[in-house]
Design a protein around this motif. Structure first.
Motif, PDB file in Angstrom:
ATOM      1  N   ALA A 121      -4.938  10.195  -8.514  1.00 44.59           N
ATOM      2  CA  ALA A 121      -5.679  11.253  -9.232  1.00 44.59           C
ATOM      3  C   ALA A 121      -4.948  10.974 -10.681  1.00 44.59           C
ATOM      4  O   ALA A 121      -3.750  10.750 -10.548  1.00 44.59           O
ATOM      5  N   ASP A 122      -5.893  11.075 -11.622  1.00 41.74           N
ATOM      6  CA  ASP A 122      -5.441  11.092 -12.963  1.00 41.74           C
ATOM      7  C   ASP A 122      -6.126  12.431 -13.642  1.00 41.74           C
ATOM      8  O   ASP A 122      -7.405  12.745 -13.847  1.00 41.74           O
ATOM      9  N   PRO A 123      -4.993  13.239 -14.084  1.00 36.89           N
ATOM     10  CA  PRO A 123      -3.539  13.153 -14.243  1.00 36.89           C
ATOM     11  C   PRO A 123      -3.044  13.023 -12.852  1.00 36.89           C
ATOM     12  O   PRO A 123      -3.370  13.817 -11.791  1.00 36.89           O
ATOM     13  N   GLY A 124      -1.707  12.377 -12.742  1.00 39.93           N
ATOM     14  CA  GLY A 124      -0.786  12.448 -11.788  1.00 39.93           C
ATOM     15  C   GLY A 124       0.522  11.914 -11.963  1.00 39.93           C
ATOM     16  O   GLY A 124       0.615  11.760 -13.085  1.00 39.93           O
ATOM     17  N   TYR A 125       1.304  11.869 -11.121  1.00 43.58           N
ATOM     18  CA  TYR A 125       2.728  11.443 -11.364  1.00 43.58           C
ATOM     19  C   TYR A 125       2.778  10.082 -11.744  1.00 43.58           C
ATOM     20  O   TYR A 125       2.225   9.176 -11.110  1.00 43.58           O
ATOM     21  N   PRO A 126       3.283   9.833 -12.931  1.00 46.57           N
ATOM     22  CA  PRO A 126       3.071   8.426 -13.396  1.00 46.57           C
ATOM     23  C   PRO A 126       3.630   7.109 -12.847  1.00 46.57           C
ATOM     24  O   PRO A 126       3.284   6.082 -12.761  1.00 46.57           O
ATOM     25  N   CYS A 127       4.777   7.430 -11.876  1.00 47.07           N
ATOM     26  CA  CYS A 127       5.425   6.497 -11.348  1.00 47.07           C
ATOM     27  C   CYS A 127       4.814   5.850 -10.381  1.00 47.07           C
ATOM     28  O   CYS A 127       4.641   4.590  -9.926  1.00 47.07           O
ATOM     29  N   ASN A 128       3.783   6.464  -9.663  1.00 42.32           N
ATOM     30  CA  ASN A 128       3.089   5.954  -8.585  1.00 42.32           C
ATOM     31  C   ASN A 128       2.080   4.831  -8.931  1.00 42.32           C
ATOM     32  O   ASN A 128       2.354   3.680  -8.198  1.00 42.32           O
ATOM     33  N   ARG A 129       1.528   4.578 -10.166  1.00 35.96           N
ATOM     34  CA  ARG A 129       0.800   3.406 -10.164  1.00 35.96           C
ATOM     35  C   ARG A 129       1.691   2.381 -10.671  1.00 35.96           C
ATOM     36  O   ARG A 129       1.337   1.025 -10.608  1.00 35.96           O
ATOM     37  N   HIS A 130       2.973   2.518 -11.286  1.00 40.06           N
ATOM     38  CA  HIS A 130       3.769   1.416 -11.809  1.00 40.06           C
ATOM     39  C   HIS A 130       4.403   1.043 -10.188  1.00 40.06           C
ATOM     40  O   HIS A 130       4.645  -0.097 -10.157  1.00 40.06           O
ATOM     41  N   ILE A 131       4.634   1.799  -9.407  1.00 41.18           N
ATOM     42  CA  ILE A 131       5.321   1.403  -7.880  1.00 41.18           C
ATOM     43  C   ILE A 131       4.373   0.532  -7.351  1.00 41.18           C
ATOM     44  O   ILE A 131       4.643  -0.362  -6.682  1.00 41.18           O
ATOM     45  N   PHE A 132       3.015   0.835  -7.145  1.00 46.02           N
ATOM     46  CA  PHE A 132       1.801   0.143  -6.934  1.00 46.02           C
ATOM     47  C   PHE A 132       1.920  -1.217  -7.427  1.00 46.02           C
ATOM     48  O   PHE A 132       1.829  -2.197  -6.825  1.00 46.02           O
ATOM     49  N   ARG A 133       1.997  -1.073  -8.717  1.00 45.06           N
ATOM     50  CA  ARG A 133       1.968  -2.518  -9.518  1.00 45.06           C
ATOM     51  C   ARG A 133       3.183  -3.474  -9.114  1.00 45.06           C
ATOM     52  O   ARG A 133       3.239  -4.557  -8.864  1.00 45.06           O
ATOM     53  N   ALA A 134       4.178  -2.683  -8.829  1.00 45.36           N
ATOM     54  CA  ALA A 134       5.592  -3.461  -8.577  1.00 45.36           C
ATOM     55  C   ALA A 134       5.316  -4.246  -7.259  1.00 45.36           C
ATOM     56  O   ALA A 134       6.095  -5.308  -6.988  1.00 45.36           O
ATOM     57  N   TYR A 135       4.623  -3.676  -6.357  1.00 44.27           N
ATOM     58  CA  TYR A 135       4.071  -4.241  -4.972  1.00 44.27           C
ATOM     59  C   TYR A 135       2.712  -5.142  -5.194  1.00 44.27           C
ATOM     60  O   TYR A 135       2.026  -5.413  -4.107  1.00 44.27           O
ATOM     61  N   GLU A 136       2.475  -5.358  -6.334  1.00 42.71           N
ATOM     62  CA  GLU A 136       1.148  -6.152  -6.844  1.00 42.71           C
ATOM     63  C   GLU A 136      -0.056  -5.625  -6.075  1.00 42.71           C
ATOM     64  O   GLU A 136      -1.043  -6.206  -5.982  1.00 42.71           O
ATOM     65  N   GLY A 137      -0.057  -4.347  -5.909  1.00 45.31           N
ATOM     66  CA  GLY A 137      -1.345  -3.536  -5.609  1.00 45.31           C
ATOM     67  C   GLY A 137      -1.991  -3.172  -6.994  1.00 45.31           C
ATOM     68  O   GLY A 137      -1.527  -3.337  -8.120  1.00 45.31           O
ATOM     69  N   ARG A 138      -3.324  -2.871  -6.866  1.00 42.42           N
ATOM     70  CA  ARG A 138      -3.893  -2.227  -8.152  1.00 42.42           C
ATOM     71  C   ARG A 138      -4.497  -0.707  -8.168  1.00 42.42           C
ATOM     72  O   ARG A 138      -5.191  -0.423  -7.415  1.00 42.42           O
ATOM     73  N   PRO A 139      -3.646  -0.030  -8.841  1.00 48.36           N
ATOM     74  CA  PRO A 139      -3.992   1.514  -8.865  1.00 48.36           C
ATOM     75  C   PRO A 139      -5.193   1.615  -9.610  1.00 48.36           C
ATOM     76  O   PRO A 139      -5.590   1.047 -10.477  1.00 48.36           O
ATOM     77  N   GLN A 140      -6.105   2.479  -8.811  1.00 49.33           N
ATOM     78  CA  GLN A 140      -7.310   2.839  -9.246  1.00 49.33           C
ATOM     79  C   GLN A 140      -7.558   4.396  -9.694  1.00 49.33           C
ATOM     80  O   GLN A 140      -7.325   5.206  -8.850  1.00 49.33           O
TER      81      GLN A 140
END
Ligand SMILES: Cc1ncc(COP(=O)(O)O)c(C=O)c1O
Length: 386
Positions: A121-140
């Motif tokens: 969800a956007d807005p949402g807790y911002p760290c989630n999308r960055h943690i996904f990125r750290a594991y090479e996932g793509r947050p949508q």
């Protein structure tokens, strides 16, 4: 030239940290700042928890524990689900982690294939999308607004899902809005994920801090759901770095292997402290504090609305009010800066929570006492010329 991994290019800092640094500077210059940007309870950790941790340290209980946590703490957490929600959870499905952050990291490390897409969800807790990125996932991002109480709907999730989508992460109560998902909504979202053979993760870190109805746990909507929780917020142990993860049975061994390698174990003194978290005297104190949060919310929401800061989401939980400040400013980031400099009130601009009209919104945390909240309201009123 030595350089960092390219995935770092997508990882943004917390914008509010700049504001926080400026607030500290102003305080060093002698200004009085009211902190409403902080996402942590202002109460100290309950004494029974602190005493249990100190006793453990004195008794030399300072070595590594099992990677998934002390068996007696996993049992105590299962016991908490039985008393609070009336459900039986096998303790083996519970991993004790380094905060909800540790739980999110373990879950993502276990599930995220490089390039896979994850709905948030956007807005949402911002760290989630960055943690996904750290594991090479793509947050949508799924843009959410007042029409769905700032939670993604099953129709939105179904429409956003495509070939590379691997799952959905929601939070209830949510940050920054404090809104809840009902049991029926959790079931419907779980159904959408299940039909697509995707994963469903639910962050329940603000459970216990609800003011109208208790938040239903996603654990009752299926044992294939990943549930993230923490001792940080309701139990008021932010700095202890302790949380937990409820995982589907089929992934217990995977998460155990990851925990063995990534963290060895959660903090041992913190775990001994947490064993006292579920005692009746601790819960009684936490319930008094919950009532205090409710008093603060009930004071602050109408007071901000009177000033033209419209509370756009039903704040049923957590300790945040997400306000539309567009009647006062076209740029919430600048407005937050001016509010800090001129009124001495720190709030978090929408920019920290995503890209869905962030310039309209500010998040106010009621993690400060009623007198200070009243003072903040007066200061904002003077600042906007009321
Ligand atoms: C929605 C949400 N999830 C997870 C976290 C991480 O919390 P912790 O690692 O302290 O348990 C936070 C912290 O603010 C949060 O708001």
């Amino acid at each position: 030239m030595l350089s960092h991994a390219s995935r770092l290019d997508d990882i943004e800092p917390f914008h509010v940290v700049e504001l926080f640094t400026r607030a500290r500077q102003l305080e060093a210059e002698g200004r009085d700042i009211i902190h409403m940007e902080v996402g942590e309870p202002d109460f100290p950790t309950p004494a029974p928890i602190a005493e249990a941790a100190v006793d453990a340290i004195r008794q030399g209980k300072t070595r590594y524990t099992e990677a998934l946590g002390l068996p007696e703490l996993r049992e105590a957490i299962a016991g908490f689900y039985a008393t609070r929600y009336g459900i039986e959870l096998p303790p083996r499905r519970i991993a004790v982690t380094n905060g909800a952050s540790g739980a999110l990291n373990l879950a993502f490390a276990c599930l995220v294939e490089p390039g896979s897409e994850w709905l948030l969800a956007d807005p949402g807790y911002p760290c989630n999308r960055h943690i996904f990125r750290a594991y090479e996932g793509r947050p949508q991002a799924i843009p959410v607004g007042p029409e769905s109480n700032f939670q993604p709907t099953p129709a939105q999730v179904a429409a956003a899902w495509h070939g590379d989508t691997a799952g959905l992460l929601v939070a209830s109560p949510a940050n920054p809005t404090g809104t809840l998902l009902t049991h029926a909504e959790l079931q419907a979202l779980a159904g959408v994920c299940r039909e697509r053979e995707g994963h469903f993760l639910v962050d329940e870190i603000y459970h216990g801090l609800t003011y109208e109805t208790d938040a239903p746990t996603a654990c009752t909507a299926g044992d294939d759901i990943w549930v993230i929780n923490s001792f940080s917020k309701y139990f008021q142990m932010t700095g202890w770095r302790l949380g937990w993860l409820v995982m589907p049975e089929a992934f217990v061994r995977d998460v155990e292997k990851l925990a063995q390698n990534l963290t060895l174990c959660p903090s041992t003194p913190a775990q001994y402290g947490a064993l006292a978290a579920f005692r009746p005297e601790t819960i009684a104190l936490l319930e008094e504090r919950r009532a205090e949060f409710r008093r603060r919310r009930d004071f602050l929401a109408p007071a901000l609305e009177n000033l033209g800061l419209r509370v756009v989401a039903r704040p049923e939980g957590a300790f945040y009010l997400y306000c539309d400040c567009s009647a006062l400013s076209a740029d919430s980031f600048r407005f937050a800066g001016e509010l800090l400099e001129q009124a001495g009130v720190a709030a978090t601009p929408g920019l920290d929570f995503g890209r869905n009209a962030p310039e309209r919104y500010l998040r106010f945390a009621y993690t400060t006492d009623l007198d200070r909240l009243a003072e903040a309201v007066d200061r904002i009123a003077r600042f906007i010329g009321r």
